[in-house]
Design an enzyme around this catalytic site. Structure first.
Site, PDB file in Angstrom:
ATOM      1  N   LYS A 148      -4.723   1.488   3.881  1.00 18.86           N
ATOM      2  CA  LYS A 148      -5.848   0.676   3.281  1.00 18.86           C
ATOM      3  C   LYS A 148      -5.434  -0.769   3.161  1.00 18.86           C
ATOM      4  O   LYS A 148      -6.296  -1.747   3.369  1.00 18.86           O
ATOM      5  CB  LYS A 148      -6.190   1.297   1.955  1.00 18.86           C
ATOM      6  CG  LYS A 148      -6.778   2.712   2.243  1.00 18.86           C
ATOM      7  CD  LYS A 148      -7.800   3.207   1.496  1.00 18.86           C
ATOM      8  CE  LYS A 148      -8.493   4.423   1.907  1.00 18.86           C
ATOM      9  NZ  LYS A 148      -9.665   5.284   1.388  1.00 18.86           N
ATOM     10  N   LYS A 189      -9.153  10.800  10.044  1.00 18.97           N
ATOM     11  CA  LYS A 189     -10.061  11.612   9.157  1.00 18.97           C
ATOM     12  C   LYS A 189     -11.529  11.259   8.985  1.00 18.97           C
ATOM     13  O   LYS A 189     -11.819   9.947   8.930  1.00 18.97           O
ATOM     14  CB  LYS A 189      -9.461  11.735   7.793  1.00 18.97           C
ATOM     15  CG  LYS A 189      -9.792  12.573   6.729  1.00 18.97           C
ATOM     16  CD  LYS A 189      -8.808  12.379   5.659  1.00 18.97           C
ATOM     17  CE  LYS A 189      -9.376  11.078   4.633  1.00 18.97           C
ATOM     18  NZ  LYS A 189     -10.719  11.273   3.983  1.00 18.97           N
ATOM     19  N   LYS A 235     -15.603   8.340   4.004  1.00 20.75           N
ATOM     20  CA  LYS A 235     -16.699   7.717   3.307  1.00 20.75           C
ATOM     21  C   LYS A 235     -16.452   6.310   3.857  1.00 20.75           C
ATOM     22  O   LYS A 235     -17.809   5.801   3.994  1.00 20.75           O
ATOM     23  CB  LYS A 235     -16.620   7.785   1.780  1.00 20.75           C
ATOM     24  CG  LYS A 235     -17.144   9.025   1.322  1.00 20.75           C
ATOM     25  CD  LYS A 235     -17.431   8.872  -0.245  1.00 20.75           C
ATOM     26  CE  LYS A 235     -16.393   9.622  -1.119  1.00 20.75           C
ATOM     27  NZ  LYS A 235     -15.261   8.875  -1.673  1.00 20.75           N
TER      28      LYS A 235
HETATM   29  P1  ATP Z   1     -12.567   7.261   0.999  1.00 17.36           P
HETATM   30  O1  ATP Z   1     -12.683   6.590   2.425  1.00 17.36           O
HETATM   31  O2  ATP Z   1     -12.935   6.180  -0.164  1.00 17.36           O
HETATM   32  O3  ATP Z   1     -11.188   7.333   0.744  1.00 17.36           O
HETATM   33  P2  ATP Z   1     -12.918   9.945   1.432  1.00 17.36           P
HETATM   34  O4  ATP Z   1     -13.994  10.357   2.374  1.00 17.36           O
HETATM   35  O5  ATP Z   1     -11.458  10.116   1.848  1.00 17.36           O
HETATM   36  O6  ATP Z   1     -13.247   8.481   0.999  1.00 17.36           O
HETATM   37  P3  ATP Z   1     -12.321  10.572  -1.318  1.00 17.36           P
HETATM   38  O7  ATP Z   1     -13.117  10.299  -2.684  1.00 17.36           O
HETATM   39  O8  ATP Z   1     -10.848  10.069  -1.218  1.00 17.36           O
HETATM   40  O9  ATP Z   1     -13.008  10.735   0.276  1.00 17.36           O
HETATM   41  O10 ATP Z   1     -11.769  12.407  -1.349  1.00 17.36           O
HETATM   42  C1  ATP Z   1     -12.856  13.223  -2.085  1.00 17.36           C
HETATM   43  C2  ATP Z   1     -12.178  14.537  -1.856  1.00 17.36           C
HETATM   44  O11 ATP Z   1     -12.460  14.938  -0.570  1.00 17.36           O
HETATM   45  C3  ATP Z   1     -10.770  14.892  -1.831  1.00 17.36           C
HETATM   46  O12 ATP Z   1     -10.222  16.019  -2.441  1.00 17.36           O
HETATM   47  C4  ATP Z   1     -10.202  14.552  -0.484  1.00 17.36           C
HETATM   48  O13 ATP Z   1      -9.043  15.291  -0.370  1.00 17.36           O
HETATM   49  C5  ATP Z   1     -11.274  15.333   0.147  1.00 17.36           C
HETATM   50  N1  ATP Z   1     -11.599  14.783   1.697  1.00 17.36           N
HETATM   51  C6  ATP Z   1     -11.790  13.520   1.891  1.00 17.36           C
HETATM   52  N2  ATP Z   1     -11.803  13.577   3.082  1.00 17.36           N
HETATM   53  C7  ATP Z   1     -11.666  14.765   3.872  1.00 17.36           C
HETATM   54  C8  ATP Z   1     -11.812  15.391   4.859  1.00 17.36           C
HETATM   55  N3  ATP Z   1     -12.070  14.425   6.305  1.00 17.36           N
HETATM   56  N4  ATP Z   1     -11.735  16.753   5.234  1.00 17.36           N
HETATM   57  C9  ATP Z   1     -11.509  17.325   4.007  1.00 17.36           C
HETATM   58  N5  ATP Z   1     -11.350  17.051   2.879  1.00 17.36           N
HETATM   59  C10 ATP Z   1     -11.459  15.740   2.821  1.00 17.36           C
HETATM   60 MG    MG Z   2      -9.884   9.374   0.635  1.00 21.67          MG
END
Ligand code: ATP
Ligand code: MG
Length: 349
Positions: free
Chosen positions: A136, A217, A220
């Site tokens: 990041k 991955k 968000k």
């Molecule tokens: P950011 O980009 O802000 O990191 P993110 O999509 O990675 O957002 P988080 O808020 O970091 O989401 O994670 C929320 C939950 O969703 C965590 O338990 C994380 O492990 C899970 N998670 C995030 N992305 C994935 C994915 N692509 N597949 C499965 N689980 C996910």
């Molecule tokens: Mg994340």
């Protein structure tokens, strides 16, 4: 307060003690709209655990972790709006405030208090080694100090609520190991204060990949949401994104994440939406076109009920805020006790 069944005073030798429920914590950052990876990897297992008879003794603690959203470039009004939107989606998906403590992190100020105490227990080098920090921070001109200490705040989130289990996708595994290490170090150095948490993982769909780039991955905060299926996406957007999903050129429908990441990701999504094993989902599907249609329809069917409930709840934002206020008040009781223990142990008056 009236005695409960687990009070030692009311337990007799003949009545076996009921173990306290396993406490499981999930944190969701309001950095963007929730997507299918969040749902399949984190939210759905948490909602299922509320009613699963095998895990009947589980208490869910779910936080919209808005302080974490401030560790990267953000727009204040967006973070506020996303915090409410995510809480509304969580309720729409089936988070039940009677069974789960649902709250917004910044409304429980003990998170920041414990964060500081844990910063005094964590090494600079440990924080710097975190892969997600490197990813990041990479390419950013102004890296916020809070991005470096983010895993320490996450550790505080976990330890504050006496968490036993944290469901984690692969991306959070290293942070969970840090949390365990910090808890153990604090307990060894200052006396038994924290529950040491363990990570739990759903068997499949632990890591849903971006449809436009299956090497990364689904996320968000993805710069371009073309390969991200958001939970509130209308059916035509889902069909369009799945149709454009990157596959490969050999045309063979088979599950092999190393050799065929795009196709395997689609099969994993299909399996997770239909409750099957990804290795079996290819049966009867002979082309990528067929696979994509099946994936799109399975995703649309999965999202439809939650989108319906979300529309109804979004008309009553005041009610959602009331649920969050009650959740914060509930969370603060336990959080206050944990911080008091930690303050005492570390040497504060
Ligand atoms: P950011 O980009 O802000 O990191 P993110 O999509 O990675 O957002 P988080 O808020 O970091 O989401 O994670 C929320 C939950 O969703 C965590 O338990 C994380 O492990 C899970 N998670 C995030 N992305 C994935 C994915 N692509 N597949 C499965 N689980 C996910
Ligand atoms: Mg994340």
């Amino acid at each position: 307060m009236s005695p409960t069944i687990t009070d030692p005073a009311v337990c007799t030798a003949s009545s076996p003690a009921v173990p306290p429920p396993v406490r499981r914590l999930t944190g969701i950052k309001p950095t963007g709209p929730l997507h299918l990876g969040n749902y399949l990897g984190a939210i759905r297992p948490m909602v299922e655990a509320q009613t699963d008879p095998a895990t009947g003794a589980t208490h869910g603690v779910v936080a919209v972790v808005d302080l974490h959203a401030l560790t990267v470039e953000h727009r204040p009004h967006e973070v506020r709006a996303l915090t409410l939107e995510q809480a509304t989606v969580l309720l729409a998906v089936g988070v039940d405030p009677r069974r789960t403590t649902l709250f917004v992190q910044s409304q429980v100020p003990e998170h920041t208090e414990l964060h500081y105490l844990l910063e005094c227990t964590t090494g600079y080098g440990e924080a710097q080694r975190m892969i997600q920090f490197k990813q990041k921070a990479d390419g950013q001109r102004h890296v916020r100090l809070s991005l470096l200490t983010y895993p320490v705040l996450m550790t505080a989130d976990i330890l504050l609520h006496d968490t036993d289990e944290v469901p984690v996708g692969d991306d959070q595994r290293q942070h969970l190991e840090l949390a365990r290490g910090v808890a153990e170090r604090f307990n060894n150095r200052y006396g038994d204060t924290f529950t040491v948490p363990r990570g739990v993982n759903p068997p499949f769909a632990a890591r849903i990949m971006d449809l436009a780039d299956p090497a990364v991955k689904m996320e968000k905060s993805a710069a371009d949401g073309a390969g991200v299926i958001y939970l509130l996406d209308p059916p035509d957007a889902v069909r369009r994104k799945v149709k454009r999903a990157v596959t490969d050129s050999d045309g063979e429908v088979c599950y092999d994440p190393d050799r065929k990441p795009g196709v395997s990701n689609l099969m994993e999504i299909l399996a997770a939406c239909t409750g099957a094993d990804p290795r079996q989902t290819g049966h009867g599907i002979t082309s990528y076109g067929q696979l994509k249609s099946a994936v799109a329809e399975a995703v649309i069917d999965t999202l439809a009920p939650l989108q319906r409930r979300h529309r109804a709840l979004a008309r009553e934002p005041g009610q959602v805020q009331e649920v969050l206020a009650a959740g914060a008040a509930n969370a603060r009781e336990r959080a206050g006790a944990t911080v008091a223990r930690a303050r005492r142990a570390i040497g504060l008056l």
